[in-house]
Design an enzyme around this catalytic site. Structure first.
Site, PDB file in Angstrom:
ATOM      1  N   HIS A   1      -0.446  11.463   3.013  1.00 36.65           N
ATOM      2  CA  HIS A   1      -0.104  11.645   4.055  1.00 36.65           C
ATOM      3  C   HIS A   1       1.096  11.517   4.786  1.00 36.65           C
ATOM      4  O   HIS A   1       2.016  12.037   4.378  1.00 36.65           O
ATOM      5  CB  HIS A   1      -0.073   9.759   4.632  1.00 36.65           C
ATOM      6  CG  HIS A   1      -1.441   9.137   3.660  1.00 36.65           C
ATOM      7  ND1 HIS A   1      -2.508   9.176   4.043  1.00 36.65           N
ATOM      8  CD2 HIS A   1      -1.765   7.821   2.728  1.00 36.65           C
ATOM      9  CE1 HIS A   1      -2.875   8.233   3.694  1.00 36.65           C
ATOM     10  NE2 HIS A   1      -2.572   7.952   2.712  1.00 36.65           N
TER      11      HIS A   1
ATOM     12  N   ALA B   1       2.448  -1.561  10.257  1.00 37.11           N
ATOM     13  CA  ALA B   1       3.854  -2.871  10.500  1.00 37.11           C
ATOM     14  C   ALA B   1       3.300  -3.580   9.900  1.00 37.11           C
ATOM     15  O   ALA B   1       4.846  -4.308   9.713  1.00 37.11           O
ATOM     16  CB  ALA B   1       3.862  -2.401  12.200  1.00 37.11           C
TER      17      ALA B   1
ATOM     18  N   GLN C   1      -0.181   9.747  -1.557  1.00 37.44           N
ATOM     19  CA  GLN C   1      -0.753   9.270  -1.734  1.00 37.44           C
ATOM     20  C   GLN C   1      -1.562   7.775  -3.655  1.00 37.44           C
ATOM     21  O   GLN C   1      -1.168   6.422  -3.743  1.00 37.44           O
ATOM     22  CB  GLN C   1      -2.299   8.411  -0.719  1.00 37.44           C
ATOM     23  CG  GLN C   1      -4.014   9.076  -1.119  1.00 37.44           C
ATOM     24  CD  GLN C   1      -3.431  11.464  -1.199  1.00 37.44           C
ATOM     25  OE1 GLN C   1      -2.410  10.854  -0.219  1.00 37.44           O
ATOM     26  NE2 GLN C   1      -4.344  11.340  -1.409  1.00 37.44           N
TER      27      GLN C   1
ATOM     28  N   SER D   1       0.773  -1.750  -0.343  1.00 40.38           N
ATOM     29  CA  SER D   1      -0.126  -0.294   0.308  1.00 40.38           C
ATOM     30  C   SER D   1       0.896   1.215  -0.373  1.00 40.38           C
ATOM     31  O   SER D   1       2.228   1.292   0.621  1.00 40.38           O
ATOM     32  CB  SER D   1      -0.472  -0.295   0.842  1.00 40.38           C
ATOM     33  OG  SER D   1       0.241   0.559   2.696  1.00 40.38           O
ATOM     34  N   CYS D   2      -0.028   2.276   0.586  1.00 45.29           N
ATOM     35  CA  CYS D   2       1.558   3.254  -0.155  1.00 45.29           C
ATOM     36  C   CYS D   2       1.793   4.018   1.068  1.00 45.29           C
ATOM     37  O   CYS D   2       3.254   4.155   1.102  1.00 45.29           O
ATOM     38  CB  CYS D   2       0.192   4.774  -0.220  1.00 45.29           C
ATOM     39  SG  CYS D   2      -1.761   4.674   0.793  1.00 45.29           S
ATOM     40  N   ASN D   3       1.583   3.679   2.594  1.00 43.06           N
ATOM     41  CA  ASN D   3       1.953   4.056   4.069  1.00 43.06           C
ATOM     42  C   ASN D   3       2.654   3.379   3.204  1.00 43.06           C
ATOM     43  O   ASN D   3       4.442   3.606   4.192  1.00 43.06           O
ATOM     44  CB  ASN D   3       1.353   3.986   4.579  1.00 43.06           C
ATOM     45  CG  ASN D   3       0.434   5.503   4.883  1.00 43.06           C
ATOM     46  OD1 ASN D   3       0.869   7.081   5.274  1.00 43.06           O
ATOM     47  ND2 ASN D   3      -1.102   5.123   4.291  1.00 43.06           N
TER      48      ASN D   3
HETATM   49  P1  NAD Z   1     -10.660   3.777  -7.242  1.00 44.29           P
HETATM   50  O1  NAD Z   1     -12.456   3.241  -6.404  1.00 44.29           O
HETATM   51  O2  NAD Z   1      -9.970   5.356  -7.780  1.00 44.29           O
HETATM   52  O3  NAD Z   1     -10.314   2.849  -8.717  1.00 44.29           O
HETATM   53  C1  NAD Z   1     -10.777   1.970  -8.897  1.00 44.29           C
HETATM   54  C2  NAD Z   1     -11.214   1.222 -10.369  1.00 44.29           C
HETATM   55  O4  NAD Z   1     -11.756   0.179 -10.147  1.00 44.29           O
HETATM   56  C3  NAD Z   1     -12.799   2.231 -10.779  1.00 44.29           C
HETATM   57  O5  NAD Z   1     -12.570   2.520 -11.846  1.00 44.29           O
HETATM   58  C4  NAD Z   1     -13.872   0.845 -10.868  1.00 44.29           C
HETATM   59  O6  NAD Z   1     -15.034   1.477 -11.272  1.00 44.29           O
HETATM   60  C5  NAD Z   1     -12.901   0.051 -11.010  1.00 44.29           C
HETATM   61  N1  NAD Z   1     -13.534  -1.089 -10.962  1.00 44.29           N
HETATM   62  C6  NAD Z   1     -14.547  -1.672 -10.344  1.00 44.29           C
HETATM   63  N2  NAD Z   1     -14.974  -3.207 -10.012  1.00 44.29           N
HETATM   64  C7  NAD Z   1     -13.652  -3.377 -11.821  1.00 44.29           C
HETATM   65  C8  NAD Z   1     -13.942  -5.058 -12.136  1.00 44.29           C
HETATM   66  N3  NAD Z   1     -14.492  -5.671 -11.598  1.00 44.29           N
HETATM   67  N4  NAD Z   1     -13.353  -4.336 -12.874  1.00 44.29           N
HETATM   68  C9  NAD Z   1     -12.643  -4.009 -13.951  1.00 44.29           C
HETATM   69  N5  NAD Z   1     -12.226  -2.244 -12.943  1.00 44.29           N
HETATM   70  C10 NAD Z   1     -13.504  -2.216 -11.678  1.00 44.29           C
HETATM   71  O7  NAD Z   1      -9.265   2.897  -6.121  1.00 44.29           O
HETATM   72  P2  NAD Z   1      -7.776   2.846  -6.242  1.00 44.29           P
HETATM   73  O8  NAD Z   1      -7.461   3.941  -5.550  1.00 44.29           O
HETATM   74  O9  NAD Z   1      -7.131   3.046  -7.822  1.00 44.29           O
HETATM   75  O10 NAD Z   1      -7.778   1.648  -5.372  1.00 44.29           O
HETATM   76  C11 NAD Z   1      -6.839   0.769  -6.093  1.00 44.29           C
HETATM   77  C12 NAD Z   1      -6.386  -0.176  -5.270  1.00 44.29           C
HETATM   78  O11 NAD Z   1      -4.833   0.546  -5.296  1.00 44.29           O
HETATM   79  C13 NAD Z   1      -6.482  -0.563  -4.294  1.00 44.29           C
HETATM   80  O12 NAD Z   1      -6.669  -2.063  -3.614  1.00 44.29           O
HETATM   81  C14 NAD Z   1      -6.371   0.638  -3.565  1.00 44.29           C
HETATM   82  O13 NAD Z   1      -5.925   0.676  -1.605  1.00 44.29           O
HETATM   83  C15 NAD Z   1      -4.998   0.324  -4.059  1.00 44.29           C
HETATM   84  N6  NAD Z   1      -4.149   2.169  -3.411  1.00 44.29           N
HETATM   85  C16 NAD Z   1      -5.040   3.374  -3.597  1.00 44.29           C
HETATM   86  C17 NAD Z   1      -4.386   3.915  -3.527  1.00 44.29           C
HETATM   87  C18 NAD Z   1      -4.672   5.639  -3.045  1.00 44.29           C
HETATM   88  O14 NAD Z   1      -4.383   6.006  -2.112  1.00 44.29           O
HETATM   89  N7  NAD Z   1      -5.877   5.885  -3.555  1.00 44.29           N
HETATM   90  C19 NAD Z   1      -3.170   4.893  -2.788  1.00 44.29           C
HETATM   91  C20 NAD Z   1      -2.016   2.459  -2.501  1.00 44.29           C
HETATM   92  C21 NAD Z   1      -3.103   2.120  -2.584  1.00 44.29           C
END
Ligand code: NAD
Length: 339
Positions: free
Chosen positions: A220, A195, A302, A140-142
């Site tokens: 963050h 952690a 993030q 994840s980001c953090n």
């Molecule tokens: P988001 O909601 O911005 O994007 C997810 C996308 O996937 C959306 O466009 C949604 O419509 C689409 N989607 C939903 N179901 C789907 C499916 N079955 N098939 C294809 N597309 C589908 O989410 P995000 O913030 O980009 O997060 C994605 C992953 O990255 C998660 O695991 C999250 O924990 C991780 N992450 C997010 C961040 C953050 O801060 N945004 C940082 C690091 C990691």
């Protein structure tokens, strides 16, 4: 032959990873998946990315919105060597059967539990562990921020004990239904999940984390206290260690970067795509050594910090680069993180 990469989920992380893949000299973006015919779907078309429909999306909804689609997720997977899953938390796990059936390697994000993959990944810490793997999870980001910093401190000074408080952003800028708007929320979990997540990479890292959520969308901030095994000669020594490592930005006192708003203004001023800051951000004035005790703040963007790690994971899994240094050099040049 470039490695053919699909991106499933074109939201915050997916669209950034897709853009990053399109910039790499040794990769070809074969398509991205959307569920709805939104402005994000139009963006993919404008950028020339073949667009596919996934999840509960319907081909006819896209066609009636005048958006050309090339097929479904399954059609895209048939054209790819590897897929980056960027679907929402826990939806990635539901895609595993699809990826296995198509015989494609898959990269998952930090919103999935570690056991979704054979190994969790960070470029500086364990590039080689992803070599040849079928399923890898980028932290994840953090946790990416913590593990990058741990890669520097463990190697150079050894870590006796690390306590970190994570001041977490409430939402990403587009997440208008999330909060809090006016509150400071302690997370009642000791340690917070960060952690143990860092320990998926460094099992012996003696780290404990706590977390607080605050009403901001602008990064963050980690408050770190690390007791080092081999104390550095001076604070300047630590500043140099971070500065000499890829993916760290250490602001000088004279820069007058007071906090996260100026960090993102700096990124925008330098023409970073979407105003992203993909490096760990530290401040000279925010690094303090007292004997063996190191205190430092670091800010983590993030929305973008995990993007370079996704690119390196593709290289590690497919054998495009022999080691972390080689991959990071290509990734960072393509993304404008070094000149
Ligand atoms: P988001 O909601 O911005 O994007 C997810 C996308 O996937 C959306 O466009 C949604 O419509 C689409 N989607 C939903 N179901 C789907 C499916 N079955 N098939 C294809 N597309 C589908 O989410 P995000 O913030 O980009 O997060 C994605 C992953 O990255 C998660 O695991 C999250 O924990 C991780 N992450 C997010 C961040 C953050 O801060 N945004 C940082 C690091 C990691």
């Amino acid at each position: 032959m470039p490695v053919r990469v699909a991106v499933n989920g074109f939201g915050t992380i997916g669209k950034r990873v897709a853009d990053a893949v399109a910039k790499q000299p040794d990769m070809q973006l074969v398509g991205v998946v959307k569920t709805q015919p939104t402005f994000g779907a139009r963006l993919a078309i404008e950028r020339g990315y073949p667009l596919y429909v996934g999840g509960d999306g319907r081909l006819d909804a896209f066609r009636s919105a005048g958006i050309a689609v090339a097929g479904t997720t399954e059609d895209l997977l048939g054209k790819a060597d590897i897929v980056v899953d960027a679907t929402p938390d826990r939806v990635g796990r539901e895609q595993v059967g699809k990826y296995d059936a198509a015989h494609v390697r898959a990269i998952f994000q930090g919103g999935e539990k570690p056991d979704v993959a054979e190994v969790s990944f960070n470029s500086l810490a364990n590039f080689d562990a992803a070599t040849g793997k079928q399923r890898v999870r980028v932290l994840s980001c953090n946790t990416t921020g913590i593990v990058r910093a741990a890669s520097v401190l463990r190697g150079k000074y050894g870590v006796e004990r690390w306590d970190a408080t994570l001041i977490r952003r409430a939402a990403d800028p587009t997440e208008v239904h999330k909060g809090p708007v006016n509150a400071i929320l302690p997370t009642f979990q000791f340690p917070s999940h960060h952690a143990p997540d860092a320990q998926t990479i460094f099992p012996d890292l003696p780290i404990s984390t706590t977390a607080v959520v605050v009403p901001t969308t602008l990064m963050h901030l980690h408050v770190n206290h690390v007791r080092l095994r081999r104390p550095p000669a001076s604070t300047a020594d630590v500043v140099t260690a971070f500065r000499e490592t890829p993916r760290f930005q250490v602001f000088r006192s004279a820069d007058h970067v007071e906090g996260t708003p100026q960090v993102l203004e700096f990124a925008r001023d330098h023409g970073a795509a979407r105003g992203d800051m993909m490096k760990n951000v530290l401040w000279e004035d925010g690094i303090h050594l007292s004997g063996a005790d190191l205190f430092f703040f670091q800010a983590i963007h993030q929305e973008s910090i995990v993007v370079p790690e996704n690119i390196d994971a593709i290289r590690a899994m497919t054998g495009l680069a022999p080691n972390a240094g080689a991959s990071i050099a290509v990734t960072d040049l393509a993304l404008g993180l070094r000149s």
